[in-house]
Design a protein around this motif. Sequence first.
Motif, PDB file in Angstrom:
ATOM      1  N   PHE A 208       0.821  -1.208   0.000  1.00 50.21           N
ATOM      2  CA  PHE A 208       0.000   0.000   0.000  1.00 50.21           C
ATOM      3  C   PHE A 208       0.859   1.265   0.000  1.00 50.21           C
ATOM      4  N   ALA A 209       1.988   1.229   0.700  1.00 50.71           N
ATOM      5  CA  ALA A 209       2.875   2.389   0.707  1.00 50.71           C
ATOM      6  C   ALA A 209       3.405   2.669  -0.693  1.00 50.71           C
ATOM      7  N   ALA A 210       3.819   1.620  -1.408  1.00 51.94           N
ATOM      8  CA  ALA A 210       4.339   1.796  -2.768  1.00 51.94           C
ATOM      9  C   ALA A 210       3.228   2.194  -3.732  1.00 51.94           C
ATOM     10  N   SER A 211       2.016   1.672  -3.521  1.00 49.41           N
ATOM     11  CA  SER A 211       0.883   2.038  -4.377  1.00 49.41           C
ATOM     12  C   SER A 211       0.552   3.515  -4.210  1.00 49.41           C
ATOM     13  N   ARG A 212       0.606   3.977  -2.965  1.00 51.59           N
ATOM     14  CA  ARG A 212       0.233   5.355  -2.661  1.00 51.59           C
ATOM     15  C   ARG A 212       1.191   6.350  -3.333  1.00 51.59           C
ATOM     16  N   THR A 213       2.488   6.006  -3.400  1.00 54.91           N
ATOM     17  CA  THR A 213       3.481   6.915  -3.988  1.00 54.91           C
ATOM     18  C   THR A 213       3.736   6.632  -5.460  1.00 54.91           C
ATOM     19  N   GLY A 214       3.124   5.542  -5.983  1.00 59.49           N
ATOM     20  CA  GLY A 214       3.341   5.194  -7.389  1.00 59.49           C
ATOM     21  C   GLY A 214       4.725   4.645  -7.662  1.00 59.49           C
ATOM     22  N   ASP A 215       5.344   4.036  -6.641  1.00 56.51           N
ATOM     23  CA  ASP A 215       6.709   3.505  -6.772  1.00 56.51           C
ATOM     24  C   ASP A 215       6.669   2.105  -7.375  1.00 56.51           C
ATOM     25  N   LEU A 216       6.790   2.025  -8.694  1.00 53.49           N
ATOM     26  CA  LEU A 216       6.713   0.738  -9.383  1.00 53.49           C
ATOM     27  C   LEU A 216       7.811  -0.214  -8.936  1.00 53.49           C
ATOM     28  N   GLU A 217       9.024   0.318  -8.749  1.00 53.63           N
ATOM     29  CA  GLU A 217      10.139  -0.539  -8.356  1.00 53.63           C
ATOM     30  C   GLU A 217       9.882  -1.176  -6.995  1.00 53.63           C
ATOM     31  N   ALA A 218       9.359  -0.391  -6.059  1.00 52.46           N
ATOM     32  CA  ALA A 218       9.055  -0.934  -4.729  1.00 52.46           C
ATOM     33  C   ALA A 218       7.916  -1.940  -4.787  1.00 52.46           C
ATOM     34  N   LEU A 219       6.947  -1.689  -5.664  1.00 52.39           N
ATOM     35  CA  LEU A 219       5.840  -2.641  -5.820  1.00 52.39           C
ATOM     36  C   LEU A 219       6.335  -3.974  -6.363  1.00 52.39           C
ATOM     37  N   VAL A 220       7.135  -3.917  -7.403  1.00 55.59           N
ATOM     38  CA  VAL A 220       7.656  -5.154  -7.986  1.00 55.59           C
ATOM     39  C   VAL A 220       8.488  -5.916  -6.956  1.00 55.59           C
ATOM     40  N   ALA A 221       9.192  -5.179  -6.088  1.00 60.45           N
ATOM     41  CA  ALA A 221      10.037  -5.820  -5.087  1.00 60.45           C
ATOM     42  C   ALA A 221       9.234  -6.610  -4.065  1.00 60.45           C
ATOM     43  N   VAL A 222       8.010  -6.166  -3.748  1.00 61.15           N
ATOM     44  CA  VAL A 222       7.205  -6.850  -2.741  1.00 61.15           C
ATOM     45  C   VAL A 222       6.303  -7.916  -3.351  1.00 61.15           C
ATOM     46  N   LEU A 223       6.242  -7.964  -4.694  1.00 57.09           N
ATOM     47  CA  LEU A 223       5.402  -8.942  -5.385  1.00 57.09           C
ATOM     48  C   LEU A 223       6.234 -10.126  -5.869  1.00 57.09           C
ATOM     49  N   ASP A 224       5.674 -11.314  -5.760  1.00 59.64           N
ATOM     50  CA  ASP A 224       6.294 -12.497  -6.352  1.00 59.64           C
ATOM     51  C   ASP A 224       6.281 -12.344  -7.877  1.00 59.64           C
ATOM     52  N   PRO A 225       7.312 -12.800  -8.587  1.00 62.69           N
ATOM     53  CA  PRO A 225       7.338 -12.654 -10.049  1.00 62.69           C
ATOM     54  C   PRO A 225       6.096 -13.213 -10.733  1.00 62.69           C
ATOM     55  N   ASP A 226       5.497 -14.268 -10.151  1.00 60.48           N
ATOM     56  CA  ASP A 226       4.319 -14.898 -10.761  1.00 60.48           C
ATOM     57  C   ASP A 226       3.033 -14.537 -10.020  1.00 60.48           C
ATOM     58  N   VAL A 227       3.018 -13.394  -9.348  1.00 62.61           N
ATOM     59  CA  VAL A 227       1.835 -12.993  -8.587  1.00 62.61           C
ATOM     60  C   VAL A 227       0.603 -12.959  -9.481  1.00 62.61           C
ATOM     61  N   VAL A 228      -0.544 -13.304  -8.887  1.00 63.94           N
ATOM     62  CA  VAL A 228      -1.817 -13.255  -9.616  1.00 63.94           C
ATOM     63  C   VAL A 228      -2.760 -12.311  -8.877  1.00 63.94           C
TER      64      VAL A 228
END
Length: 313
Positions: free
Chosen positions: A202-222
Amino acid sequence: MNETGGTGGTDEGAARTALFEEHRPHLRAVAYRMLGSVSEADDALQDAWLRYDRTDTATVANLGGWLTTVVSRVCLNLLRDRAARREEPLQPVGPDGASGPGRLPDPLLRREGVVDPEQEVMLADSVGLALMVVMESLSPAERVAFVLHDLFAVPFEEIAPLIEKTSAATRQLASRARRKVQAQPAPDRDLGRQRLAVDAFFAASRTGDLEALVAVLDPDVVLRSDGGAGLARHTVVLTGAATVAGQAVLWGRLSPFARPALVNGAAGAVVIGANGRALSIMAFTVVDGAITAIDVIADPERLAAFDLSAFRD
């Protein structure tokens, strides 16, 4: 449930009602895991009560087993009706951007730190929403065999007559279902670790930080989002960290309205707008500190059925 003792006098009726109520949490847990729907589970219990109220069970040696069989038969019929209507779980989007039909199972919600004994019974064995989604893909007979045997230790010999199979065939159905379920990685059990990942999302979503979002997501996230029949264009399934991160950025403006919640016992969120209107329920599956699945209910009709008053203060 408006049970009234229909057999014998008032005292006997009250005693029979009390016996049924003793088994009610277990029966509701069975029905919820089979159906993935709280309202249908309650309907199944009402049907079981009516059958119980009309039956002389004085000679039934194992009332709990008898009631479990009755509820399971009701659930099996409901699952077969669904299959006949071709209700399916949400499917991944195709090349044209269209998604398959389906709906997410009903989540069980509560605030963190709040104890709900009945919900604890329903969620024993960590039946997270992602696991419920997998169970939606099982055939009716597979689901009944798996739930009764693997989750409630009912012998195959007792399940077989219910689904009209031999004990050997019932064992095979449960085994097939088990393989599908176990193909999913086991989620982290540490709630604190789950919440760290969800808060980072949610913190990365709020700031629009794509790199931080990708870092917290599994590569195969659904990401599965059930927007309802009236919002078909918003009912989609997306896969891959980059794709899901891009969608999360679009939702960034909603992040400030996310309220922490336990969704099927795991770290999640209820999103309530400034006007007090529920916008979504979000369930997260976290494995080894990374988010592997996000399940979102955004269908206004479904959201209206949830009591979210605990999240509005």
